[in-house]
Write a protein that holds these residues in place. Sequence first.
Motif, PDB file in Angstrom:
ATOM      1  N   SER A   1       0.880  -0.988  -0.167  1.00  0.00           N
ATOM      2  CA  SER A   1      -0.033  -0.175   0.222  1.00  0.00           C
ATOM      3  C   SER A   1       0.947   1.276  -0.036  1.00  0.00           C
ATOM      4  CB  SER A   1      -0.765   0.218   1.188  1.00  0.00           C
ATOM      5  OG  SER A   1      -0.133   0.053   2.297  1.00  0.00           O
ATOM      6  N   GLU A   2       1.876   1.270   0.663  1.00  0.00           N
ATOM      7  CA  GLU A   2       2.828   2.245   0.632  1.00  0.00           C
ATOM      8  C   GLU A   2       3.530   2.503  -0.649  1.00  0.00           C
ATOM      9  OE1 GLU A   2       4.740   2.461   5.183  1.00  0.00           O
ATOM     10  OE2 GLU A   2       5.426   1.137   3.811  1.00  0.00           O
ATOM     11  N   ILE A   3       4.051   1.458  -1.348  1.00  0.00           N
ATOM     12  CA  ILE A   3       4.488   1.644  -2.728  1.00  0.00           C
ATOM     13  C   ILE A   3       3.417   2.275  -3.825  1.00  0.00           C
ATOM     14  CG2 ILE A   3       5.375   0.114  -4.434  1.00  0.00           C
ATOM     15  CD1 ILE A   3       6.686  -1.661  -2.707  1.00  0.00           C
ATOM     16  N   ALA A   4       2.355   1.673  -3.503  1.00  0.00           N
ATOM     17  CA  ALA A   4       1.073   2.286  -4.233  1.00  0.00           C
ATOM     18  C   ALA A   4       0.916   3.621  -4.303  1.00  0.00           C
ATOM     19  CB  ALA A   4      -0.284   1.461  -4.129  1.00  0.00           C
ATOM     20  N   ALA A   5       1.031   4.175  -2.995  1.00  0.00           N
ATOM     21  CA  ALA A   5       1.026   5.673  -2.875  1.00  0.00           C
ATOM     22  C   ALA A   5       2.340   6.227  -3.295  1.00  0.00           C
ATOM     23  CB  ALA A   5       0.719   5.750  -1.268  1.00  0.00           C
ATOM     24  N   LEU A   6       3.511   5.862  -3.140  1.00  0.00           N
ATOM     25  CA  LEU A   6       4.591   6.391  -3.741  1.00  0.00           C
ATOM     26  C   LEU A   6       4.945   6.465  -5.032  1.00  0.00           C
ATOM     27  CD1 LEU A   6       7.211   4.589  -0.998  1.00  0.00           C
ATOM     28  CD2 LEU A   6       6.564   7.013  -1.042  1.00  0.00           C
ATOM     29  N   THR A   7       4.141   5.644  -5.714  1.00  0.00           N
ATOM     30  CA  THR A   7       4.210   5.501  -7.180  1.00  0.00           C
ATOM     31  C   THR A   7       3.052   6.237  -7.999  1.00  0.00           C
ATOM     32  OG1 THR A   7       3.542   3.369  -7.174  1.00  0.00           O
ATOM     33  CG2 THR A   7       5.907   3.712  -7.361  1.00  0.00           C
ATOM     34  N   GLY A   8       2.268   6.817  -7.204  1.00  0.00           N
ATOM     35  CA  GLY A   8       1.114   7.513  -7.874  1.00  0.00           C
ATOM     36  C   GLY A   8      -0.115   6.501  -8.356  1.00  0.00           C
ATOM     37  N   PHE A   9      -0.149   5.480  -7.732  1.00  0.00           N
ATOM     38  CA  PHE A   9      -1.360   4.690  -8.073  1.00  0.00           C
ATOM     39  C   PHE A   9      -2.544   5.051  -7.250  1.00  0.00           C
ATOM     40  CE2 PHE A   9       1.762   1.960  -9.730  1.00  0.00           C
ATOM     41  CZ  PHE A   9       1.260   1.725 -11.281  1.00  0.00           C
ATOM     42  N   ALA A  10      -3.686   5.249  -7.201  1.00  0.00           N
ATOM     43  CA  ALA A  10      -4.913   5.319  -6.995  1.00  0.00           C
ATOM     44  C   ALA A  10      -5.107   4.480  -5.468  1.00  0.00           C
ATOM     45  CB  ALA A  10      -6.094   5.320  -7.527  1.00  0.00           C
ATOM     46  N   ASP A  11      -4.537   3.292  -5.475  1.00  0.00           N
ATOM     47  CA  ASP A  11      -4.705   2.292  -4.129  1.00  0.00           C
ATOM     48  C   ASP A  11      -4.032   1.123  -4.634  1.00  0.00           C
ATOM     49  OD1 ASP A  11      -6.598   0.859  -5.821  1.00  0.00           O
ATOM     50  OD2 ASP A  11      -8.348   2.123  -5.177  1.00  0.00           O
ATOM     51  N   GLN A  12      -4.014   0.144  -3.646  1.00  0.00           N
ATOM     52  CA  GLN A  12      -3.191  -0.966  -3.792  1.00  0.00           C
ATOM     53  C   GLN A  12      -3.823  -1.797  -4.985  1.00  0.00           C
ATOM     54  OE1 GLN A  12      -2.249  -3.080  -0.267  1.00  0.00           O
ATOM     55  NE2 GLN A  12      -1.890  -4.976  -1.441  1.00  0.00           N
ATOM     56  N   SER A  13      -5.057  -1.875  -5.187  1.00  0.00           N
ATOM     57  CA  SER A  13      -5.828  -2.726  -6.130  1.00  0.00           C
ATOM     58  C   SER A  13      -5.405  -1.991  -7.458  1.00  0.00           C
ATOM     59  CB  SER A  13      -7.162  -2.580  -5.822  1.00  0.00           C
ATOM     60  OG  SER A  13      -7.875  -3.312  -7.169  1.00  0.00           O
ATOM     61  N   HIS A  14      -5.484  -0.661  -7.516  1.00  0.00           N
ATOM     62  CA  HIS A  14      -4.909  -0.191  -8.920  1.00  0.00           C
ATOM     63  C   HIS A  14      -3.569  -0.254  -9.350  1.00  0.00           C
ATOM     64  CE1 HIS A  14      -4.235   3.808 -11.413  1.00  0.00           C
ATOM     65  NE2 HIS A  14      -4.967   2.729 -12.005  1.00  0.00           N
ATOM     66  N   PHE A  15      -2.546  -0.477  -8.170  1.00  0.00           N
ATOM     67  CA  PHE A  15      -1.271  -0.699  -8.584  1.00  0.00           C
ATOM     68  C   PHE A  15      -1.075  -2.019  -8.924  1.00  0.00           C
ATOM     69  CE2 PHE A  15       2.313  -2.397  -5.553  1.00  0.00           C
ATOM     70  CZ  PHE A  15       3.436  -2.072  -6.787  1.00  0.00           C
ATOM     71  N   SER A  16      -2.002  -3.094  -8.154  1.00  0.00           N
ATOM     72  CA  SER A  16      -1.555  -4.492  -8.551  1.00  0.00           C
ATOM     73  C   SER A  16      -1.980  -4.684 -10.136  1.00  0.00           C
ATOM     74  CB  SER A  16      -2.308  -5.352  -7.388  1.00  0.00           C
ATOM     75  OG  SER A  16      -1.772  -5.316  -6.189  1.00  0.00           O
ATOM     76  N   ARG A  17      -3.071  -4.386 -10.305  1.00  0.00           N
ATOM     77  CA  ARG A  17      -3.677  -4.750 -11.698  1.00  0.00           C
ATOM     78  C   ARG A  17      -2.795  -4.158 -12.786  1.00  0.00           C
ATOM     79  NH1 ARG A  17      -7.883  -1.809 -10.933  1.00  0.00           N
ATOM     80  NH2 ARG A  17      -7.813   0.069 -12.513  1.00  0.00           N
ATOM     81  N   HIS A  18      -2.270  -2.884 -12.743  1.00  0.00           N
ATOM     82  CA  HIS A  18      -1.264  -2.345 -13.767  1.00  0.00           C
ATOM     83  C   HIS A  18       0.044  -3.132 -13.827  1.00  0.00           C
ATOM     84  CE1 HIS A  18      -3.432   0.767 -15.789  1.00  0.00           C
ATOM     85  NE2 HIS A  18      -3.818   1.171 -14.394  1.00  0.00           N
ATOM     86  N   PHE A  19       0.348  -3.337 -12.395  1.00  0.00           N
ATOM     87  CA  PHE A  19       1.832  -4.060 -12.428  1.00  0.00           C
ATOM     88  C   PHE A  19       1.607  -5.597 -12.853  1.00  0.00           C
ATOM     89  CE2 PHE A  19       5.038  -6.754 -10.229  1.00  0.00           C
ATOM     90  CZ  PHE A  19       6.036  -6.002 -10.051  1.00  0.00           C
ATOM     91  N   LYS A  20       0.460  -6.384 -12.736  1.00  0.00           N
ATOM     92  CA  LYS A  20       0.375  -7.679 -13.413  1.00  0.00           C
ATOM     93  C   LYS A  20       0.059  -7.425 -15.041  1.00  0.00           C
ATOM     94  CE  LYS A  20      -2.428 -11.886 -13.084  1.00  0.00           C
ATOM     95  NZ  LYS A  20      -3.538 -12.432 -12.663  1.00  0.00           N
TER      96      LYS A  20
END
Length: 300
Positions: A265-284
């Motif tokens: 969740s901290e990485i999601a915020a540090l890299t500008g994603f809306a939330d952890q789910s948004h981060f995980s979806r684009h990462f995958k």
Amino acid sequence: MGNKSAREAETMGDLMVSQAEMVMNSKHLGWSHLDFSVYNGVPPQKLCCPAAGKHRILIHKSPAPVRVTEQDGSQRCTGWVKSGDTYLLPAGTAFTFCPEDTFSFMWLELTPDFLRQTAAQSGSFPAGSEKLSQEIRFRDPKLLQIGSWLADELHGNPGGAQFADSLANILAIHLLRHYAENSPKQVLAPEHLTHFQFADVFDYMNAHLDRDISLSELAQAANVSPPHLVRLFKRSTGFSPHQYLIHLRVQRAKDYLIRGKHSLSEIAALTGFADQSHFSRHFKRIVGCTPKAFLNQLTF
């Protein structure tokens, strides 16, 4: 033609490259006016082009886009190159090209003397036309076609040295018409971002990855209008500004994951994603696995 050792590859003209899986070159064919090489499947490494007495042309031929870091004197930038992207390095130019994945390319060398002779024989170009302007990551279908014809010759087509010499003359005339410093150039709207415009946009993206970045901000960094930026950026990189920004965010997230100091969740915020789910979806989508799976691979 055929496989060569790393030591042999390192001596190919003015290009410093090692560990090439296959190198084909024209040195044994008796071509008079240019040297031409094809490098296939070169692993990631620093590709050094020291200042030399010849004009050099690199045409990228990898089947998929490759992320690279380029060093031109004090100017450094990172971006994506795709098949057909071309670099023109005039005599006396030093340049470093560092791809992050396996890559393939064509490499041409010709002398200012040959350009000077061609200009004099044609009678159509002023003195000093052998001085070319440096061009980075541009697309020129005619240069690509000439390179493809030369590559065919390396593969054993029966044109011979006379045909190669005629291609050298076509290449020289094309360079004199379009890339000589003192040649009259038709003023056209640019078809791609300049090296410096891209560097400015790239630096702005990297400096503000932790927040939303508007298209107008990026356009201001490049000193163009937003619609113009979208068109030029797509032509220069193969991605829209938004798509490229997501790739940079995922790359930064991978760095954070490797360091192991932050939660997802901290990485999601540090890299500008809306939330952890948004981060995980684009990462995958980009990496091919979830952030958790990526972490598991690191600790395996």
